[in-house]
Scaffold this active site. Structure first.
Site, PDB file in Angstrom:
ATOM      1  N   GLU A 264      10.221   4.860  -7.718  1.00 18.31           N
ATOM      2  CA  GLU A 264       9.272   4.405  -8.745  1.00 18.31           C
ATOM      3  C   GLU A 264       9.768   4.787 -10.139  1.00 18.31           C
ATOM      4  O   GLU A 264       9.543   4.069 -11.108  1.00 18.31           O
ATOM      5  CB  GLU A 264       7.870   4.976  -8.454  1.00 18.31           C
TER       6      GLU A 264
ATOM      7  N   GLY B 237       4.097   9.792   0.952  1.00 18.48           N
ATOM      8  CA  GLY B 237       3.338   9.413  -0.233  1.00 18.48           C
ATOM      9  C   GLY B 237       1.860   9.263   0.086  1.00 18.48           C
ATOM     10  O   GLY B 237       1.125  10.247   0.217  1.00 18.48           O
ATOM     11  N   GLY B 238       1.428   8.013   0.247  1.00 15.41           N
ATOM     12  CA  GLY B 238       0.006   7.710   0.441  1.00 15.41           C
ATOM     13  C   GLY B 238      -0.689   8.571   1.483  1.00 15.41           C
ATOM     14  O   GLY B 238      -1.823   9.030   1.270  1.00 15.41           O
TER      15      GLY B 238
ATOM     16  N   ASN C 297       4.084  13.609  -1.560  1.00 12.68           N
ATOM     17  CA  ASN C 297       4.235  13.166  -2.946  1.00 12.68           C
ATOM     18  C   ASN C 297       2.911  12.535  -3.374  1.00 12.68           C
ATOM     19  O   ASN C 297       2.572  11.450  -2.929  1.00 12.68           O
ATOM     20  CB  ASN C 297       5.377  12.134  -3.028  1.00 12.68           C
ATOM     21  N   TRP C 298       2.205  13.248  -4.228  1.00 12.76           N
ATOM     22  CA  TRP C 298       0.876  12.765  -4.625  1.00 12.76           C
ATOM     23  C   TRP C 298       0.936  11.622  -5.635  1.00 12.76           C
ATOM     24  O   TRP C 298      -0.091  11.063  -5.998  1.00 12.76           O
ATOM     25  CB  TRP C 298       0.067  13.913  -5.235  1.00 12.76           C
ATOM     26  N   LYS C 299       2.106  11.328  -6.150  1.00 13.85           N
ATOM     27  CA  LYS C 299       2.248  10.305  -7.198  1.00 13.85           C
ATOM     28  C   LYS C 299       1.249  10.611  -8.333  1.00 13.85           C
ATOM     29  O   LYS C 299       0.988  11.776  -8.596  1.00 13.85           O
ATOM     30  CB  LYS C 299       2.046   8.904  -6.624  1.00 13.85           C
TER      31      LYS C 299
ATOM     32  N   SER D 122       6.278   5.032   4.177  1.00 13.91           N
ATOM     33  CA  SER D 122       5.170   4.732   5.088  1.00 13.91           C
ATOM     34  C   SER D 122       5.147   5.622   6.330  1.00 13.91           C
ATOM     35  O   SER D 122       4.895   5.155   7.440  1.00 13.91           O
ATOM     36  CB  SER D 122       5.186   3.248   5.462  1.00 13.91           C
TER      37      SER D 122
ATOM     38  N   HIS E 263      13.159   9.335  -7.703  1.00 11.54           N
ATOM     39  CA  HIS E 263      12.250   8.556  -6.858  1.00 11.54           C
ATOM     40  C   HIS E 263      12.352   7.079  -7.269  1.00 11.54           C
ATOM     41  O   HIS E 263      12.515   6.773  -8.456  1.00 11.54           O
ATOM     42  CB  HIS E 263      10.815   9.066  -7.025  1.00 11.54           C
TER      43      HIS E 263
ATOM     44  N   GLY F 297       5.191   2.719   0.215  1.00 13.62           N
ATOM     45  CA  GLY F 297       3.860   2.238  -0.141  1.00 13.62           C
ATOM     46  C   GLY F 297       3.532   0.854   0.389  1.00 13.62           C
ATOM     47  O   GLY F 297       2.572   0.225  -0.055  1.00 13.62           O
TER      48      GLY F 297
ATOM     49  N   GLU G  43      14.848   7.036   1.252  1.00 11.11           N
ATOM     50  CA  GLU G  43      13.625   6.249   1.171  1.00 11.11           C
ATOM     51  C   GLU G  43      13.977   4.797   0.888  1.00 11.11           C
ATOM     52  O   GLU G  43      14.203   4.424  -0.281  1.00 11.11           O
ATOM     53  CB  GLU G  43      12.746   6.760   0.028  1.00 11.11           C
TER      54      GLU G  43
HETATM   55  C1  PEP Z   1       6.868   8.138  -1.546  1.00  6.14           C
HETATM   56  O1  PEP Z   1       6.079   8.075  -2.479  1.00  6.14           O
HETATM   57  O2  PEP Z   1       7.924   8.772  -1.661  1.00  6.14           O
HETATM   58  C2  PEP Z   1       6.545   7.439  -0.294  1.00  6.14           C
HETATM   59  C3  PEP Z   1       7.388   7.502   0.704  1.00  6.14           C
HETATM   60  O3  PEP Z   1       5.359   6.750  -0.270  1.00  6.14           O
HETATM   61  P1  PEP Z   1       4.602   6.161   1.042  1.00  6.14           P
HETATM   62  O4  PEP Z   1       4.624   7.271   2.081  1.00  6.14           O
HETATM   63  O5  PEP Z   1       3.242   5.833   0.576  1.00  6.14           O
HETATM   64  O6  PEP Z   1       5.388   4.996   1.514  1.00  6.14           O
END
Ligand code: PEP
Length: 246
Positions: free
Chosen positions: A96, A231-232, A9-11, A210, A94, A170, A164
């Site tokens: 966010e 994500g990151g 997930n590039w956000k 994470s 999601h 994040g 999640e």
């Molecule tokens: C996400 O954006 O769905 C996510 C899990 O982010 P991260 O891996 O950065 O925690």
């Protein structure tokens, strides 16, 4: 047999140029045929994935969509527009979007129904906050999200659920693999009760929060975890590649 899915997930990161460089970096990457790799990219980058579809093995999709097919909805993107660009997946719900954009369970439910009707595979995100976990309400919260999000949805569709925990997104704080397994098993059982065991056994359930190269293998070795939403750590193609090859 559930095919595992590692989805990045590039956000709200990457320009089209950066997306093009990224796909080229993954061009020669190798991974087992029993795993699927996808990127959920910003809308503006989807055309880059579409252009690369003849040679790229990376599946792709969007991070959001409208629950309407068309109309006077300024700033929204229709599922039909995503399909035109060859998207397979769409993230729905999601945390966010729930927390920052105020998306309600009702909106999420409408999006899931519309995505399925149009032939997109929703990656339906659920997860509890830290407060809910500390109060012992994690399962209750996730069960409620599943029930409300899937209201009016029949079984048999290709659906992905991503567990999640909000406190792990994040933050660098990942859930323990055994706790994540427990929740993913709980989700599968809930789907079995709402629908039927056969379909519940086919739905892919991902863990997200994470995920990094050094913990991906432990999550992936759990019985009810069929992949990861990253994500990151998906932003750097070399790091994402090492997660894909956990
Ligand atoms: C996400 O954006 O769905 C996510 C899990 O982010 P991260 O891996 O950065 O925690």
């Amino acid at each position: 047999m559930r095919k595992s899915l590692i989805a990045g997930n590039w956000k709200m990161y990457k320009t089209t140029k950066e997306a093009r460089d990224y796909i080229h970096e993954l061009r020669n990457a190798d991974w087992d045929v029993d795993r699927e790799v996808a990127v959920l990219a910003p809308f503006t980058c989807l055309t880059v994935f579409h252009e690369a579809r003849e040679w790229s093995r990376v599946q792709y999709g969007a991070q959001n969509m409208s629950w309407e097919k068309e109309g006077a909805f300024t700033g929204e993107i229709s599922p039909l527009m995503l399909l035109e660009l060859g998207c397979k997946y769409v993230l729905v719900g999601h945390s966010e979007r729930r927390q920052v954009m105020g998306e309600s369970e009702e909106m999420i439910n409408s999006k899931i129904k519309r995505a399925l009707e149009c032939g997109l595979v929703p990656i339906f995100c659920v997860g509890e906050t830290l407060e809910e976990r500390e109060k012992g309400q994690a399962e209750k919260r996730v069960a409620e999200q599943i029930r409300l999000g899937l209201q009016g949805v029949s079984s048999g569709h290709d659906l992905v659920v991503a567990y999640e925990p909000v406190w792990a997104i994040g933050t660098g704080l990942n859930a323990k693999a055994t706790d994540a397994q427990e929740m993913c098993s709980f989700i599968r059982q809930a789907l079995g009760r709402m629908y039927d065991q056969k379909w519940a056994g086919l739905v892919r359930i991902l863990y997200g929060g994470s995920v990094k190269p050094d913990n991906a293998g432990e999550f992936m070795s759990q019985d009810d975890i069929d992949g990861a939403l990253v994500g990151g750590a998906s932003l750097d193609p070399a790091v994402f590649r090492s997660i894909v090859n956990y």
